[in-house]
Design a protein around this motif. Structure first.
Motif, short mmCIF file in Angstrom:
data_model
loop_
_atom_site.label_atom_id
_atom_site.label_comp_id
_atom_site.label_asym_id
_atom_site.label_seq_id
_atom_site.Cartn_x
_atom_site.Cartn_y
_atom_site.Cartn_z
N SER A 196 -0.23 3.28 -1.45
CA SER A 196 -1.23 3.45 -0.41
C SER A 196 -2.23 2.32 -0.50
O SER A 196 -2.32 1.62 -1.52
N LEU A 197 -3.00 2.13 0.58
CA LEU A 197 -4.02 1.09 0.57
C LEU A 197 -5.06 1.36 -0.51
O LEU A 197 -5.52 0.45 -1.20
N SER A 198 -5.43 2.63 -0.71
CA SER A 198 -6.45 2.96 -1.70
C SER A 198 -6.01 2.63 -3.12
O SER A 198 -6.83 2.45 -4.01
N GLN A 199 -4.69 2.52 -3.32
CA GLN A 199 -4.17 2.19 -4.64
C GLN A 199 -3.66 0.76 -4.74
O GLN A 199 -3.02 0.39 -5.72
N LEU A 200 -3.93 -0.03 -3.69
CA LEU A 200 -3.47 -1.42 -3.70
C LEU A 200 -4.22 -2.21 -4.77
O LEU A 200 -5.44 -2.35 -4.69
N PRO A 201 -3.54 -2.70 -5.78
CA PRO A 201 -4.23 -3.45 -6.84
C PRO A 201 -4.58 -4.85 -6.36
O PRO A 201 -4.19 -5.26 -5.26
N GLU A 202 -5.29 -5.58 -7.17
CA GLU A 202 -5.57 -6.98 -6.83
C GLU A 202 -4.24 -7.72 -6.75
O GLU A 202 -3.44 -7.72 -7.68
N THR A 203 -4.01 -8.31 -5.60
CA THR A 203 -2.72 -8.93 -5.30
C THR A 203 -2.94 -10.38 -4.92
O THR A 203 -3.82 -10.69 -4.12
N THR A 204 -2.13 -11.26 -5.48
CA THR A 204 -2.21 -12.68 -5.14
C THR A 204 -0.89 -13.10 -4.51
O THR A 204 0.19 -12.84 -5.06
N VAL A 205 -0.97 -13.74 -3.36
CA VAL A 205 0.22 -14.24 -2.67
C VAL A 205 0.03 -15.72 -2.39
O VAL A 205 -1.09 -16.23 -2.39
N GLN A 206 1.14 -16.38 -2.14
CA GLN A 206 1.11 -17.79 -1.77
C GLN A 206 1.29 -17.88 -0.26
O GLN A 206 2.37 -17.58 0.25
N THR A 207 0.23 -18.24 0.44
CA THR A 207 0.37 -18.40 1.89
C THR A 207 1.14 -19.68 2.19
O THR A 207 1.03 -20.68 1.48
N LEU A 208 1.91 -19.63 3.27
CA LEU A 208 2.83 -20.71 3.60
C LEU A 208 2.71 -21.06 5.08
O LEU A 208 2.22 -20.24 5.88
N PRO A 209 3.14 -22.24 5.49
CA PRO A 209 3.18 -22.54 6.92
C PRO A 209 4.20 -21.62 7.60
O PRO A 209 5.19 -21.21 6.98
N PRO A 210 3.98 -21.25 8.85
CA PRO A 210 4.95 -20.39 9.54
C PRO A 210 6.26 -21.12 9.74
O PRO A 210 6.30 -22.31 10.04
N ALA A 211 7.36 -20.41 9.53
CA ALA A 211 8.69 -20.97 9.69
C ALA A 211 9.68 -19.82 9.76
O ALA A 211 9.35 -18.66 9.46
N LEU A 212 10.92 -20.12 10.16
CA LEU A 212 11.94 -19.08 10.21
C LEU A 212 12.11 -18.44 8.84
O LEU A 212 12.17 -19.12 7.82
N GLY A 213 12.15 -17.12 8.82
CA GLY A 213 12.32 -16.39 7.57
C GLY A 213 11.02 -15.99 6.91
O GLY A 213 11.02 -15.12 6.03
N ARG A 214 9.90 -16.60 7.30
CA ARG A 214 8.60 -16.20 6.75
C ARG A 214 8.15 -14.89 7.37
O ARG A 214 8.61 -14.50 8.46
N VAL A 215 7.21 -14.23 6.71
CA VAL A 215 6.74 -12.92 7.15
C VAL A 215 5.25 -12.99 7.48
O VAL A 215 4.47 -13.50 6.68
N PRO A 216 4.82 -12.52 8.65
CA PRO A 216 3.39 -12.48 8.96
C PRO A 216 2.68 -11.40 8.15
O PRO A 216 3.17 -10.28 8.03
N LEU A 217 1.55 -11.78 7.57
CA LEU A 217 0.69 -10.86 6.83
C LEU A 217 -0.67 -10.86 7.50
O LEU A 217 -1.29 -11.91 7.64
N GLN A 218 -1.13 -9.68 7.93
CA GLN A 218 -2.41 -9.57 8.62
C GLN A 218 -3.36 -8.74 7.79
O GLN A 218 -3.02 -7.63 7.36
#
Length: 269
Positions: A196-218
């Motif tokens: 759940s969102l309330s249990q979402l721990p500190e998360t680090t992701v690598q943002t990337l340029p948009p391209a085929l196969g990439r996933v949108p994160l909002q």
């Protein structure tokens, strides 16, 4: 979809006359033409509201477009004028969207054909959704309803008994402060592993340029209030990637998030 198909749908929203071909003989398409909806959309983008503050307040072109669609002069007028049922009966968004398909398809195609330059990114995902993303990161999503799936807390869940109804587009909720980033499919799975969102721990992701196969994160920022000098003041948390693209967030810095499916077609960006 060919460019000719897009241009045909785009012309539905313009007033009849000149060299513009006649619209399809259905009531909604004729109503779009008679009301010159194309000019109404153009007004929001010419010139478009500028600056980050317009996005934060919801006064961007996309915010105004969504308000118009949801308001009495948009979809409610179309339902009242063109559909047999009372528009107040359309409490189910899915039923509403089915009735509005000619308008939703026209609006999506018109934005692509006439206003691509106003967006930083336009892309489609492998589930048929189309995203329009402003330079501020806020976006409007034309989401494809897939009868094989139902919406779960963190994404689509395959139905045990799929519906037989055909898929259709609907316009998703517009959230002014939500920003759009792009990540790998593997990092999407990491985010969705939290219960759940309330249990979402500190998360680090690598943002990337948009391209085929990439996933949108909002990400929608959290609002923090503090009591200072005898009164409450507050601010929205700024979730901004570092120079290397690394982005860290948690349930303390965001109020909601959405992960889409993989990009299948880049239209702009």
């Amino acid at each position: 979809m060919t460019l000719d198909t897009i241009e045909e749908r785009m012309n539905i929203g313009q007033q009849e006359g000149g060299s513009i071909s006649s619209p399809p003989p259905d009531r909604i398409s004729s109503f779009i033409t008679s009301q010159n909806f194309a000019a109404r959309v153009d007004t929001l983008f010419n010139p478009p509201p500028q600056g980050v503050e317009s996005g934060l307040s919801g006064n961007s072109a996309l915010g105004q477009l969504y308000d118009w669609y949801e308001g009495p002069e948009g979809s409610q007028t179309i339902l009242k004028q063109c559909c047999s049922a009372n528009p107040n009966q359309y409490l189910d968004p899915q039923t509403h969207a089915k009735e509005m398909q000619p308008f939703i398809m026209w609006l999506k195609d018109y934005l692509i054909a006439q206003h691509s330059k106003d967006f930083q990114y336009i892309f489609e995902t492998d589930r048929g959704s189309t995203y329009f993303v402003l330079p501020t990161g806020e976006n409007l999503r034309f989401k494809m309803s897939d009868p094989r799936y139902e919406e779960g807390a963190f994404g689509p869940i395959k139905r045990k008994v799929p519906s037989n109804e055909p898929p259709h587009l609907f316009i998703d909720h517009f959230r002014p402060r939500m920003k759009t980033f792009f990540i790998s499919e593997e990092e999407k799975q990491q985010i969705q592993s939290s219960p759940s969102l309330s249990q979402l721990p500190e998360t680090t992701v690598q943002t990337l340029p948009p391209a085929l196969g990439r996933v949108p994160l909002q990400l929608a920022p959290a609002y923090k209030s503090v009591f200072k000098d005898g009164g409450w003041t507050g601010h929205y948390v700024d979730n901004t990637p570092q120079l290397n693209g690394s982005l860290t967030f948690s349930n303390q810095t965001i109020s909601s998030f959405h992960t889409g499916t993989q990009i299948s077609r880049m239209i702009r960006g």
